[in-house]
Scaffold this active site. Structure first.
Site, PDB file in Angstrom:
ATOM      1  CG  ASP A 203      -3.304  -0.831  -8.251  1.00 16.90           C
ATOM      2  OD1 ASP A 203      -2.268  -0.170  -8.066  1.00 16.90           O
ATOM      3  OD2 ASP A 203      -3.540  -1.412  -9.320  1.00 16.90           O
TER       4      ASP A 203
ATOM      5  CG  ASP B  75      -4.131   2.423 -11.330  1.00 16.63           C
ATOM      6  OD1 ASP B  75      -3.040   2.804 -10.875  1.00 16.63           O
ATOM      7  OD2 ASP B  75      -4.379   1.236 -11.625  1.00 16.63           O
TER       8      ASP B  75
ATOM      9  CG  ASP C 229       1.163  -1.653  -6.498  1.00 15.63           C
ATOM     10  OD1 ASP C 229       1.241  -2.380  -7.508  1.00 15.63           O
ATOM     11  OD2 ASP C 229       0.381  -0.683  -6.421  1.00 15.63           O
TER      12      ASP C 229
ATOM     13  CG  ASP D  49      -2.009  -1.033   1.141  1.00 11.69           C
ATOM     14  OD1 ASP D  49      -2.161  -1.652   0.072  1.00 11.69           O
ATOM     15  OD2 ASP D  49      -2.709  -1.235   2.153  1.00 11.69           O
TER      16      ASP D  49
END
Length: 220
Positions: free
Chosen positions: A86, A90, A68, A28
């Site tokens: 994520d 993004d 990640d 994270d």
């Protein structure tokens, strides 16, 4: 093409991922750090005319999106939370890239930018920003109602790489009209992708109604 590139970078980043895990760095933290780097690079370097430098910063920080994932799999921490974080970040990173390019056109400090070209560039950059936000939303909304929308000619990686390559070569001296044309094509491709996804979900909805005529089609 980008799938093979992702597989290659995954192999390259595996040793680094293992090292970071041993040092106690969480996937994270890498996700957040990468996003912060993209946002800062795009919103600082692009508007001030440092297109090539901005592209380099964004691309380096974007590799955190691969790192990640490798870390999460090695640490056995892959799951809904990581996927949600994520995906959400993004979207933030993508928006920062197109906002940065929009500001570059709006400021029009580059002597190569005529008023008309700056206006067109601003328009297509904003179109990419808006339509690019709808593309993933359409897929997410489809999946939330039990359908799929994994179709389209303009996936996220395609849009981002095309925009960054165009911005980078303009930063190296290529006429800005190249960036305007590329962003215009990306906006059209994003619009086509939205139509494709809407049509795909519509077909699934009609098939569902035909299979279960007693159920309501409109879930709003």
């Amino acid at each position: 093409m980008f799938g093979r590139l992702r597989a290659l970078t995954t192999r390259l980043f595996t040793p680094l991922a293992a090292l970071l895990i041993r040092l106690g760095v969480s996937p994270d933290a890498v996700t957040v750090a990468g996003t912060v780097g993209v946002v800062v690079g795009a919103l600082w370097l692009f508007p001030t005319g440092h297109l090539f430098a901005g592209v380099m910063v964004v691309m380096v920080c974007a590799f955190a999106d691969v790192l990640d994932g490798v870390m999460a799999r090695r640490a056995g921490r892959s799951g809904p939370w990581g996927a949600f974080l994520d995906s959400t970040l993004d979207r933030l990173a993508d928006a920062a890239v197109f906002v940065g390019l929009t500001l570059w056109f709006v400021r029009a400090e580059d002597p190569r930018l005529t008023p008309d070209l700056a206006a067109w560039g601003t328009g297509v950059a904003v179109a990419c920003l808006a339509l690019g936000a709808v593309v993933p939303y359409a897929r997410a909304r489809a999946e939330s109602v039990g359908m799929t929308a994994q179709v389209g000619i303009a996936e996220r990686a395609d849009r981002l790489v095309a925009a960054l390559v165009a911005a980078g070569i303009v930063g190296l001296g290529v006429p800005p009209v190249v960036l305007v044309v590329v962003l215009g094509l990306l906006a059209v491709a994003s619009a086509v992708t939205i139509v494709q996804r809407v049509a795909t979900v519509r077909r699934q909805a009609l098939a569902l109604v035909a299979a279960h005529p007693d159920e309501k089609e409109d879930g709003r």
